[in-house]
Motif scaffolding. Structure first.
Motif, PDB file in Angstrom:
ATOM      1  N   ALA A  55       9.308  -5.951   6.850  1.00 25.96           N
ATOM      2  CA  ALA A  55       8.582  -5.371   5.716  1.00 25.96           C
ATOM      3  C   ALA A  55       9.589  -4.618   4.847  1.00 25.96           C
ATOM      4  O   ALA A  55      10.744  -4.404   5.239  1.00 25.96           O
ATOM      5  N   ILE A  56       9.141  -4.221   3.688  1.00 27.85           N
ATOM      6  CA  ILE A  56       9.996  -3.493   2.740  1.00 27.85           C
ATOM      7  C   ILE A  56       9.398  -2.117   2.477  1.00 27.85           C
ATOM      8  O   ILE A  56       8.179  -1.985   2.302  1.00 27.85           O
ATOM      9  N   ILE A  57      10.232  -1.081   2.465  1.00 21.01           N
ATOM     10  CA  ILE A  57       9.792   0.231   1.996  1.00 21.01           C
ATOM     11  C   ILE A  57      10.637   0.610   0.781  1.00 21.01           C
ATOM     12  O   ILE A  57      11.821   0.284   0.713  1.00 21.01           O
ATOM     13  N   LYS A  58      10.011   1.286  -0.186  1.00 17.92           N
ATOM     14  CA  LYS A  58      10.729   1.687  -1.390  1.00 17.92           C
ATOM     15  C   LYS A  58       9.884   2.690  -2.158  1.00 17.92           C
ATOM     16  O   LYS A  58       8.671   2.806  -1.926  1.00 17.92           O
ATOM     17  N   PRO A  59      10.479   3.405  -3.118  1.00 15.89           N
ATOM     18  CA  PRO A  59       9.681   4.292  -3.971  1.00 15.89           C
ATOM     19  C   PRO A  59       8.744   3.455  -4.843  1.00 15.89           C
ATOM     20  O   PRO A  59       9.093   2.337  -5.235  1.00 15.89           O
ATOM     21  N   HIS A  60       7.594   4.004  -5.151  1.00 13.02           N
ATOM     22  CA  HIS A  60       6.678   3.282  -6.034  1.00 13.02           C
ATOM     23  C   HIS A  60       6.927   3.620  -7.493  1.00 13.02           C
ATOM     24  O   HIS A  60       6.403   2.948  -8.386  1.00 13.02           O
ATOM     25  N   ASP A  61       7.760   4.636  -7.737  1.00 10.70           N
ATOM     26  CA  ASP A  61       7.913   5.138  -9.111  1.00 10.70           C
ATOM     27  C   ASP A  61       9.364   5.377  -9.491  1.00 10.70           C
ATOM     28  O   ASP A  61       9.677   6.305 -10.220  1.00 10.70           O
ATOM     29  N   TYR A  99       5.259   9.911  -1.993  1.00  9.51           N
ATOM     30  CA  TYR A  99       4.700   8.645  -1.523  1.00  9.51           C
ATOM     31  C   TYR A  99       5.810   7.643  -1.247  1.00  9.51           C
ATOM     32  O   TYR A  99       6.881   7.687  -1.878  1.00  9.51           O
ATOM     33  N   VAL A 100       5.545   6.741  -0.313  1.00  9.14           N
ATOM     34  CA  VAL A 100       6.410   5.593  -0.078  1.00  9.14           C
ATOM     35  C   VAL A 100       5.553   4.334  -0.223  1.00  9.14           C
ATOM     36  O   VAL A 100       4.385   4.308   0.175  1.00  9.14           O
ATOM     37  N   LEU A 101       6.139   3.311  -0.824  1.00  6.22           N
ATOM     38  CA  LEU A 101       5.448   2.031  -0.983  1.00  6.22           C
ATOM     39  C   LEU A 101       5.886   1.106   0.151  1.00  6.22           C
ATOM     40  O   LEU A 101       7.082   0.874   0.343  1.00  6.22           O
ATOM     41  N   ILE A 102       4.913   0.621   0.912  1.00  6.00           N
ATOM     42  CA  ILE A 102       5.193  -0.331   1.993  1.00  6.00           C
ATOM     43  C   ILE A 102       4.694  -1.699   1.522  1.00  6.00           C
ATOM     44  O   ILE A 102       3.540  -1.854   1.136  1.00  6.00           O
ATOM     45  N   GLU A 103       5.591  -2.672   1.569  1.00  7.73           N
ATOM     46  CA  GLU A 103       5.316  -3.957   0.921  1.00  7.73           C
ATOM     47  C   GLU A 103       5.682  -5.104   1.856  1.00  7.73           C
ATOM     48  O   GLU A 103       6.647  -5.011   2.634  1.00  7.73           O
ATOM     49  N   PHE A 159       0.847  -1.195   0.000  1.00  5.42           N
ATOM     50  CA  PHE A 159       0.000   0.000   0.000  1.00  5.42           C
ATOM     51  C   PHE A 159       0.880   1.241   0.000  1.00  5.42           C
ATOM     52  O   PHE A 159       2.070   1.190   0.358  1.00  5.42           O
ATOM     53  N   LEU A 160       0.286   2.355  -0.409  1.00  7.95           N
ATOM     54  CA  LEU A 160       1.005   3.628  -0.479  1.00  7.95           C
ATOM     55  C   LEU A 160       0.721   4.473   0.757  1.00  7.95           C
ATOM     56  O   LEU A 160      -0.408   4.536   1.235  1.00  7.95           O
ATOM     57  N   LEU A 161       1.754   5.142   1.241  1.00 11.34           N
ATOM     58  CA  LEU A 161       1.612   6.103   2.333  1.00 11.34           C
ATOM     59  C   LEU A 161       2.118   7.445   1.824  1.00 11.34           C
ATOM     60  O   LEU A 161       3.244   7.550   1.325  1.00 11.34           O
ATOM     61  N   SER A 162       1.294   8.471   1.939  1.00 11.19           N
ATOM     62  CA  SER A 162       1.691   9.788   1.422  1.00 11.19           C
ATOM     63  C   SER A 162       2.528  10.554   2.439  1.00 11.19           C
ATOM     64  O   SER A 162       2.425  10.334   3.659  1.00 11.19           O
ATOM     65  N   LYS A 163       3.315  11.452   1.948  1.00 12.63           N
ATOM     66  CA  LYS A 163       4.134  12.313   2.798  1.00 12.63           C
ATOM     67  C   LYS A 163       3.258  13.188   3.682  1.00 12.63           C
ATOM     68  O   LYS A 163       3.531  13.370   4.882  1.00 12.63           O
ATOM     69  N   THR A 164       2.181  13.700   3.107  1.00 14.85           N
ATOM     70  CA  THR A 164       1.255  14.562   3.856  1.00 14.85           C
ATOM     71  C   THR A 164       0.656  13.810   5.028  1.00 14.85           C
ATOM     72  O   THR A 164       0.589  14.325   6.153  1.00 14.85           O
ATOM     73  N   GLU A 165       0.230  12.573   4.773  1.00 18.61           N
ATOM     74  CA  GLU A 165      -0.378  11.779   5.851  1.00 18.61           C
ATOM     75  C   GLU A 165       0.644  11.433   6.921  1.00 18.61           C
ATOM     76  O   GLU A 165       0.348  11.515   8.114  1.00 18.61           O
ATOM     77  N   PHE A 166       1.852  11.075   6.519  1.00 14.98           N
ATOM     78  CA  PHE A 166       2.871  10.646   7.476  1.00 14.98           C
ATOM     79  C   PHE A 166       3.240  11.765   8.450  1.00 14.98           C
ATOM     80  O   PHE A 166       3.430  11.526   9.649  1.00 14.98           O
ATOM     81  N   PHE A 167       3.333  12.997   7.962  1.00 17.30           N
ATOM     82  CA  PHE A 167       3.746  14.106   8.816  1.00 17.30           C
ATOM     83  C   PHE A 167       2.572  14.810   9.496  1.00 17.30           C
ATOM     84  O   PHE A 167       2.758  15.835  10.163  1.00 17.30           O
ATOM     85  N   SER A 168       1.372  14.278   9.321  1.00 18.64           N
ATOM     86  CA  SER A 168       0.219  14.884   9.985  1.00 18.64           C
ATOM     87  C   SER A 168       0.238  14.569  11.480  1.00 18.64           C
ATOM     88  O   SER A 168       0.722  13.513  11.915  1.00 18.64           O
ATOM     89  N   GLU A 169      -0.292  15.480  12.269  1.00 15.90           N
ATOM     90  CA  GLU A 169      -0.289  15.316  13.729  1.00 15.90           C
ATOM     91  C   GLU A 169      -1.069  14.080  14.157  1.00 15.90           C
ATOM     92  O   GLU A 169      -0.643  13.326  15.051  1.00 15.90           O
ATOM     93  N   ASN A 170      -2.171  13.822  13.522  1.00 12.50           N
ATOM     94  CA  ASN A 170      -3.006  12.683  13.881  1.00 12.50           C
ATOM     95  C   ASN A 170      -2.287  11.348  13.616  1.00 12.50           C
ATOM     96  O   ASN A 170      -2.376  10.409  14.411  1.00 12.50           O
ATOM     97  N   PHE A 171      -1.560  11.289  12.501  1.00 13.95           N
ATOM     98  CA  PHE A 171      -0.858  10.051  12.158  1.00 13.95           C
ATOM     99  C   PHE A 171       0.247   9.760  13.166  1.00 13.95           C
ATOM    100  O   PHE A 171       0.431   8.613  13.599  1.00 13.95           O
ATOM    101  N   ILE A 172       1.000  10.781  13.540  1.00 10.70           N
ATOM    102  CA  ILE A 172       2.100  10.601  14.492  1.00 10.70           C
ATOM    103  C   ILE A 172       1.569  10.100  15.836  1.00 10.70           C
ATOM    104  O   ILE A 172       2.150   9.207  16.461  1.00 10.70           O
ATOM    105  N   LYS A 173       0.430  10.635  16.259  1.00  5.13           N
ATOM    106  CA  LYS A 173      -0.168  10.202  17.537  1.00  5.13           C
ATOM    107  C   LYS A 173      -0.609   8.742  17.490  1.00  5.13           C
ATOM    108  O   LYS A 173      -0.535   8.019  18.488  1.00  5.13           O
TER     109      LYS A 173
END
Length: 457
Positions: free
Chosen positions: A260-266, A297-301, A233-247
């Motif tokens: 797990a693996i993280i990598k660029p999707h593109d 975005y980051v791809l988490i696989e 699945f994809l995780l966006s930069k905006t979502e990752f740095f949001s206050e709600n996500f960090i909490k």
């Protein structure tokens, strides 16, 4: 130079030699190592020096062969070959080889493009190396520039008189061999440009190139065809740095099975790939990823515990799957250097698997190649799980990544695979050109496939 020539004559060397020595500050010359033969590896000094006087690898080697034939009074062989070559020369196909670019894979592209220039037959083709710089501008390269060690060196040495426009390509060539990897070279942009200029080229078309450059969308598309792919699945930069996500990060990490693996999707293969072992590493590495790559975005696989394979494929309507190579990984993930640079990695071709398993893998890879609408050639990376360890209790091929313009460096395993079916590197590269012309005449992707891909994109 005069001292080297003198040493060569004194020692009665013929055809070729290499003289090593020292030149002191006061102008004295000390000869330390006269060599009656010299190394002829692609990067050896011999070819760099020949390039300074405008000679390519092929021209130099042919010159050495012809000189020896003359020494043995076998000039009749040379004359026969010259007559044959003159007939062929009148029908030479002009091929622009694009190399370089501004992606993370630009140095691999330089190696690939340069190798294509060396492997294409000068009897059949007029080879025109063209460098794509960081600003997507084009420069025709002479032999001296082509043999430079890095794209940075070439960028510093090219001059404005070598610059050409994209619109000039139809006037100087009959075919464009795209030796680019990643970025605009592999995401459909260059392919679209060449189609606007009505120029044939190697590899897949615009839609397939754009689709396969996006790993997440490729996974989703393959899943729709009932192929096995890693859960991702994809995780966006905006979502990752949001206050709600960090909490609520702990709740997020609970949904992930480690490792797990993280990598660029593109991005290109092996770029920015990290193996994550726990939630602490997950947060740290994603944070670092977004800050270093500037990607959105980051791809988490999911991590797949299985035999890792890579399979070359070529063909248009018919997909010919080359014997699979087993990949050996020395660290957590396979690096780009291990894949493409001499001595940096290890693979075993063909993979040491049972025939029924190899046949099963080839069938799956061929079907995926056709389903994606690939053309010309590709390299498909995958995992193989036997039924006894597969969660489905059946043999599985899990497709990891589809490379529509796989590297063609001298060390890439696609040449090892081609050799297993009797194709030399130059034969394989020529086949790619032939398939490009064939695809130009008979477009491979059907209208129904285009519709499906457009919806996916």
């Amino acid at each position: 130079i005069e001292a080297c020539i003198k040493v060569t004559k004194i020692l009665n060397f013929s055809t070729i030699s290499r003289i090593d020595g020292f030149l002191t500050k006061d102008g004295k010359i000390y000869i330390i190592d006269p060599n009656s033969l010299t190394g002829t590896g692609p990067a050896t000094f011999l070819f760099h020096q020949a390039a300074e006087v405008g000679m390519s690898h092929t021209q130099l080697i042919n010159y050495l062969v012809e000189t020896e034939l003359k020494n043995y009074n076998l000039t009749s062989i040379i004359n026969v070959n010259l007559k044959k070559n003159n007939k062929i020369n009148n029908k030479k196909t002009r091929v622009v080889v694009l190399l370089g670019g501004n992606s993370n894979e630009r140095e691999i592209s330089l190696e690939s493009g340069r190798n294509v220039c060396y492997k294409l037959s000068p009897e059949k083709y007029e080879i025109i190396p063209v460098f794509l710089d960081s600003k997507n501008e084009l420069y025709k390269l002479n032999q001296r520039l082509l043999i430079q060690n890095s794209t940075r060196e070439i960028s510093l040495l090219v001059t404005q008189d070598l610059k050409i426009n994209w619109s000039d390509l139809p006037n100087i060539c009959d075919f464009v061999f795209i030796g680019l990897h990643g970025g605009i070279g592999e995401n459909g942009s260059v392919q679209g440009t060449l189609e606007m200029f009505d120029l044939p080229y190697n590899g897949s078309g615009v839609l397939t190139s754009a689709l396969c450059m996006d790993k997440f969308k490729t996974n989703e598309f393959l899943k729709s065809g009932e192929f096995d792919v890693p859960f991702s699945f994809l995780l966006s930069k905006t979502e990752f740095f949001s206050e709600n996500f960090i909490k609520n990060f702990e709740k997020f990490s609970e949904k992930i099975n480690f490792p797990a693996i993280i990598k660029p999707h593109d991005d290109g293969c092996s770029i920015g790939v990290k193996k994550i072992k726990n939630d602490e590493d997950l947060f740290k590495e994603i944070d670092l990823y977004f800050k270093e790559t500037l990607k959105e975005y980051v791809l988490i696989e999911e991590f797949i515990d299985a035999i890792e394979l890579t399979c070359g494929v070529f063909g248009n309507q018919d997909a010919i799957v080359l014997p699979a190579s087993k990949v050996f990984v020395t660290k957590d993930v396979l690096s780009m250097e291990e894949k493409f640079l001499p001595g940096a990695g290890e693979n075993l071709t063909p993979a040491p698997l049972k025939k029924e398993h190899l046949d099963f893998i080839q069938d799956k890879i061929a079907r995926a190649y056709k389903f994606l609408g690939c053309a010309g050639y590709s390299r498909i990376d995958c995992f193989f799980q036997e039924a006894k360890i597969s969660p489905t209790k059946k043999d599985r091929v899990i497709i990891l990544e589809v490379n529509t313009l796989p590297a063609l460096t001298p060390a890439t395993c696609i040449f090892h695979q081609a050799a297993e079916i009797g194709l030399r590197p130059m034969d394989f590269i020529e086949k790619i050109v032939e398939l490009g012309f064939e695809n130009y005449k008979n477009k491979f992707t059907t209208n129904s496939q285009k519709d499906i891909q457009e919806q996916t994109l």
